[in-house]
Design a protein around this motif. Structure first.
Motif, PDB file in Angstrom:
ATOM      1  N   MET B   1     -14.989   6.476   0.976  1.00  0.00           N
ATOM      2  CA  MET B   1     -14.865   7.382   2.409  1.00  0.00           C
ATOM      3  C   MET B   1     -16.312   7.480   3.189  1.00  0.00           C
ATOM      4  O   MET B   1     -16.706   8.046   2.665  1.00  0.00           O
ATOM      5  N   ILE B   2     -15.371   7.584   4.472  1.00  0.00           N
ATOM      6  CA  ILE B   2     -16.928   7.442   4.961  1.00  0.00           C
ATOM      7  C   ILE B   2     -16.951   9.206   5.270  1.00  0.00           C
ATOM      8  O   ILE B   2     -16.341   9.708   5.784  1.00  0.00           O
ATOM      9  N   LYS B   3     -18.384   9.797   5.203  1.00  0.00           N
ATOM     10  CA  LYS B   3     -18.486  10.334   6.493  1.00  0.00           C
ATOM     11  C   LYS B   3     -18.848  10.601   7.787  1.00  0.00           C
ATOM     12  O   LYS B   3     -19.683  10.497   8.707  1.00  0.00           O
ATOM     13  N   THR B   4     -17.415  11.838   7.936  1.00  0.00           N
ATOM     14  CA  THR B   4     -17.784  11.440   9.446  1.00  0.00           C
ATOM     15  C   THR B   4     -18.968  12.799  10.415  1.00  0.00           C
ATOM     16  O   THR B   4     -19.829  13.633   9.225  1.00  0.00           O
ATOM     17  N   HIS B   5     -19.682  12.359  11.480  1.00  0.00           N
ATOM     18  CA  HIS B   5     -20.660  13.212  11.928  1.00  0.00           C
ATOM     19  C   HIS B   5     -20.094  14.958  11.536  1.00  0.00           C
ATOM     20  O   HIS B   5     -20.666  16.043  11.928  1.00  0.00           O
ATOM     21  N   LYS B   6     -19.141  15.576  11.819  1.00  0.00           N
ATOM     22  CA  LYS B   6     -18.281  16.777  11.893  1.00  0.00           C
ATOM     23  C   LYS B   6     -18.729  16.974  10.379  1.00  0.00           C
ATOM     24  O   LYS B   6     -19.534  18.171  10.644  1.00  0.00           O
ATOM     25  N   GLU B   7     -18.643  16.428   9.501  1.00  0.00           N
ATOM     26  CA  GLU B   7     -18.309  16.088   8.012  1.00  0.00           C
ATOM     27  C   GLU B   7     -20.452  17.191   8.092  1.00  0.00           C
ATOM     28  O   GLU B   7     -20.679  17.364   7.531  1.00  0.00           O
ATOM     29  N   ILE B   8     -20.959  15.676   8.342  1.00  0.00           N
ATOM     30  CA  ILE B   8     -22.854  16.179   7.860  1.00  0.00           C
ATOM     31  C   ILE B   8     -23.189  17.470   8.692  1.00  0.00           C
ATOM     32  O   ILE B   8     -23.959  17.869   8.704  1.00  0.00           O
ATOM     33  N   GLN B  23     -30.851  28.269  14.356  1.00  0.00           N
ATOM     34  CA  GLN B  23     -30.698  27.410  15.031  1.00  0.00           C
ATOM     35  C   GLN B  23     -31.465  27.034  15.889  1.00  0.00           C
ATOM     36  O   GLN B  23     -32.327  25.916  16.648  1.00  0.00           O
ATOM     37  N   MET B  24     -32.202  28.398  16.197  1.00  0.00           N
ATOM     38  CA  MET B  24     -33.950  28.338  17.263  1.00  0.00           C
ATOM     39  C   MET B  24     -34.388  27.529  16.368  1.00  0.00           C
ATOM     40  O   MET B  24     -35.277  27.183  17.042  1.00  0.00           O
ATOM     41  N   LYS B  25     -34.639  28.044  15.191  1.00  0.00           N
ATOM     42  CA  LYS B  25     -36.181  27.570  14.584  1.00  0.00           C
ATOM     43  C   LYS B  25     -35.772  25.954  13.745  1.00  0.00           C
ATOM     44  O   LYS B  25     -37.141  25.505  13.777  1.00  0.00           O
ATOM     45  N   LEU B  26     -34.743  25.780  13.856  1.00  0.00           N
ATOM     46  CA  LEU B  26     -34.347  24.552  13.322  1.00  0.00           C
ATOM     47  C   LEU B  26     -34.551  23.934  14.232  1.00  0.00           C
ATOM     48  O   LEU B  26     -35.254  22.549  14.175  1.00  0.00           O
ATOM     49  N   ALA B  27     -33.921  23.906  15.139  1.00  0.00           N
ATOM     50  CA  ALA B  27     -34.322  23.333  16.419  1.00  0.00           C
ATOM     51  C   ALA B  27     -35.877  23.042  16.887  1.00  0.00           C
ATOM     52  O   ALA B  27     -36.396  21.528  17.122  1.00  0.00           O
ATOM     53  N   GLU B  28     -36.803  24.205  16.972  1.00  0.00           N
ATOM     54  CA  GLU B  28     -38.149  24.065  16.805  1.00  0.00           C
ATOM     55  C   GLU B  28     -38.828  22.507  16.105  1.00  0.00           C
ATOM     56  O   GLU B  28     -39.756  22.458  16.244  1.00  0.00           O
ATOM     57  N   GLY B  29     -38.135  23.301  14.449  1.00  0.00           N
ATOM     58  CA  GLY B  29     -38.665  22.531  14.134  1.00  0.00           C
ATOM     59  C   GLY B  29     -38.186  20.894  14.040  1.00  0.00           C
ATOM     60  O   GLY B  29     -39.111  20.368  14.283  1.00  0.00           O
ATOM     61  N   VAL B  30     -37.013  20.122  14.927  1.00  0.00           N
ATOM     62  CA  VAL B  30     -36.953  18.699  14.922  1.00  0.00           C
ATOM     63  C   VAL B  30     -37.321  18.617  15.701  1.00  0.00           C
ATOM     64  O   VAL B  30     -37.477  17.706  16.084  1.00  0.00           O
ATOM     65  N   GLY B  31     -37.401  19.380  16.981  1.00  0.00           N
ATOM     66  CA  GLY B  31     -38.590  18.882  18.142  1.00  0.00           C
ATOM     67  C   GLY B  31     -37.249  18.846  19.680  1.00  0.00           C
ATOM     68  O   GLY B  31     -36.731  17.957  20.199  1.00  0.00           O
ATOM     69  N   VAL B  32     -35.514  19.567  19.354  1.00  0.00           N
ATOM     70  CA  VAL B  32     -34.614  19.693  20.210  1.00  0.00           C
ATOM     71  C   VAL B  32     -34.274  21.214  20.876  1.00  0.00           C
ATOM     72  O   VAL B  32     -34.714  21.867  20.307  1.00  0.00           O
ATOM     73  N   SER B  33     -33.700  21.536  21.980  1.00  0.00           N
ATOM     74  CA  SER B  33     -33.094  22.577  22.416  1.00  0.00           C
ATOM     75  C   SER B  33     -32.074  22.512  21.514  1.00  0.00           C
ATOM     76  O   SER B  33     -31.736  21.937  20.007  1.00  0.00           O
ATOM     77  N   PHE B  34     -31.887  23.946  21.400  1.00  0.00           N
ATOM     78  CA  PHE B  34     -31.269  24.783  19.678  1.00  0.00           C
ATOM     79  C   PHE B  34     -29.671  24.307  20.000  1.00  0.00           C
ATOM     80  O   PHE B  34     -28.733  24.191  19.468  1.00  0.00           O
ATOM     81  N   GLN B  35     -29.163  24.368  21.586  1.00  0.00           N
ATOM     82  CA  GLN B  35     -27.925  23.601  21.989  1.00  0.00           C
ATOM     83  C   GLN B  35     -27.497  22.070  21.339  1.00  0.00           C
ATOM     84  O   GLN B  35     -26.963  21.829  21.146  1.00  0.00           O
ATOM     85  N   GLN B  36     -28.582  21.490  21.378  1.00  0.00           N
ATOM     86  CA  GLN B  36     -28.962  20.312  20.518  1.00  0.00           C
ATOM     87  C   GLN B  36     -28.035  20.678  19.485  1.00  0.00           C
ATOM     88  O   GLN B  36     -27.110  19.415  18.896  1.00  0.00           O
ATOM     89  N   GLN B  38     -26.666  23.080  17.480  1.00  0.00           N
ATOM     90  CA  GLN B  38     -25.070  22.808  18.025  1.00  0.00           C
ATOM     91  C   GLN B  38     -24.579  21.375  17.644  1.00  0.00           C
ATOM     92  O   GLN B  38     -22.842  22.106  17.174  1.00  0.00           O
ATOM     93  N   LYS B  39     -24.705  20.875  18.844  1.00  0.00           N
ATOM     94  CA  LYS B  39     -23.726  19.439  18.554  1.00  0.00           C
ATOM     95  C   LYS B  39     -23.555  19.294  17.422  1.00  0.00           C
ATOM     96  O   LYS B  39     -23.173  18.662  17.387  1.00  0.00           O
ATOM     97  N   TYR B  40     -25.195  18.848  16.870  1.00  0.00           N
ATOM     98  CA  TYR B  40     -24.957  18.548  15.742  1.00  0.00           C
ATOM     99  C   TYR B  40     -24.032  19.004  14.038  1.00  0.00           C
ATOM    100  O   TYR B  40     -23.538  18.296  14.093  1.00  0.00           O
ATOM    101  N   GLU B  41     -24.295  20.328  14.862  1.00  0.00           N
ATOM    102  CA  GLU B  41     -23.103  20.929  13.421  1.00  0.00           C
ATOM    103  C   GLU B  41     -22.276  20.840  14.113  1.00  0.00           C
ATOM    104  O   GLU B  41     -20.907  20.755  13.115  1.00  0.00           O
ATOM    105  N   LYS B  42     -21.707  21.166  15.170  1.00  0.00           N
ATOM    106  CA  LYS B  42     -19.956  20.581  15.767  1.00  0.00           C
ATOM    107  C   LYS B  42     -18.991  19.197  15.067  1.00  0.00           C
ATOM    108  O   LYS B  42     -18.636  18.916  15.617  1.00  0.00           O
ATOM    109  N   GLY B  43     -20.671  18.051  15.181  1.00  0.00           N
ATOM    110  CA  GLY B  43     -20.192  17.063  15.225  1.00  0.00           C
ATOM    111  C   GLY B  43     -19.353  16.266  17.229  1.00  0.00           C
ATOM    112  O   GLY B  43     -18.793  15.494  16.476  1.00  0.00           O
ATOM    113  N   VAL B  44     -19.821  17.415  17.363  1.00  0.00           N
ATOM    114  CA  VAL B  44     -20.326  16.608  19.539  1.00  0.00           C
ATOM    115  C   VAL B  44     -21.008  15.785  19.622  1.00  0.00           C
ATOM    116  O   VAL B  44     -20.513  14.225  20.866  1.00  0.00           O
ATOM    117  N   ASN B  45     -22.257  15.294  18.941  1.00  0.00           N
ATOM    118  CA  ASN B  45     -22.896  14.194  19.710  1.00  0.00           C
ATOM    119  C   ASN B  45     -22.836  13.774  18.110  1.00  0.00           C
ATOM    120  O   ASN B  45     -23.261  14.115  16.611  1.00  0.00           O
TER     121      ASN B  45
END
Lengths: 142, 142
Positions: B1-8, B23-36, B38-45
């Motif tokens: 069973m493959i894991k969807t982006h939503k699940e990840i 989210q802000m702090k994570l975004a800072e560590g990752v190097g993207v906006s905190f809205q981005q 959000q999209k990862y977490e929601k599985g939008v992107n």
DNA sequence: TAAAATTACAACCAATAATTGTAATTGTCA
DNA sequence: TGACAATTACAATTATTGGTTGTAATTTTA
């Protein structure tokens, strides 16, 4: 050190060839055009998390194959004394933590004053000492 | 069973929260906006292979965490009992620690009395509180 | 309860994932 | 060898989306 798409692509290619599989066949298993497989292998296109799973399945390998070189979480050995001699080679290791320990760490990391941190650890070792003595005396009088 | 982006994405969110990270702090560590984030977490992107590595590093975990539950390539399905144990990830997060933190943990783990452990954490949060107030007043009088 | 912090949601745009088409390369065997 | 099939490389095009900024809503803190 993070793996680039180019490196991951090369790995895919290497494995595919080792399996005597053509781009066409892999593409078929993955569900994209064989030209798209080329791009993955060359690192031209990014590979998404879902895509790598499809690729891994088509190749008959585990996704973890692509991250095997990462060092696995290591359980630290208990120190001789409470203060272990620090080994300069290793300044960071990973430990699996439960929720309580995570809380402890989160708080501890907020303390910026070094002396306070050191004092805390000293105090903590005292508590541990006490607890041990108590358990010893309990054992004797039991 | 493959894991969807939503699940990840949900997994990222769960781990982030378990670590008390915004989210802000994570975004800072990752190097993207905190809205981005959000999209990862929601599985939008979709999350690329390089991005997941940045995220894992910012969270202080291994990329393999996201594929731990994956079964290795199977020829024949193994008996169920070997898989039956459902591990709660929150209780098993691995964090990179420095020497001081390791010492702290090793001492903390020696304390068997639950009340003492809880008291310690309470005390610790008090200290953190104090330090923050001090820094605030410093800032005001500076 | 007001503020600050965190999170959710929307719209926009540059970047690129994926496709199709074609050229080049490699392999096969009469 | 040379013709052929298969495989791979490269180009051009398009639809998609990864990433941004802006703002509203929600939660947390004091």
């Amino acid at each position: 050190m993070i793996k680039t798409h180019k490196e991951i692509g090369s790995e895919i290619k290497r494995i595919r060839k080792a399996l005597g599989m053509s781009q066409m066949k892999l593409a078929e298993g993955v569900g994209v055009s064989f030209q798209q497989i080329q791009k993955y292998e060359k690192g031209v296109n990014k590979i998404s998390m879902e895509m790598i799973q499809h690729i891994a399945r088509a190749l008959g390998i585990s996704v973890n194959t692509f991250f095997e070189k990462e060092k696995a979480p290591v359980i630290s050995e208990p120190p001789m004394k409470y203060y272990s001699k620090k080994k300069n080679l290793i300044d960071e290791i990973s430990l699996p933590l439960n929720q309580e320990e995570i809380t402890l760490l989160q708080l501890f990391r907020k303390i910026e004053n070094k002396k306070i941190r050191e004092g805390l650890i000293k105090q903590l070792s005292g508590i541990v000492e006490l607890e041990r003595e108590k358990s010893v005396s309990n054992h004797l009088t039991r």
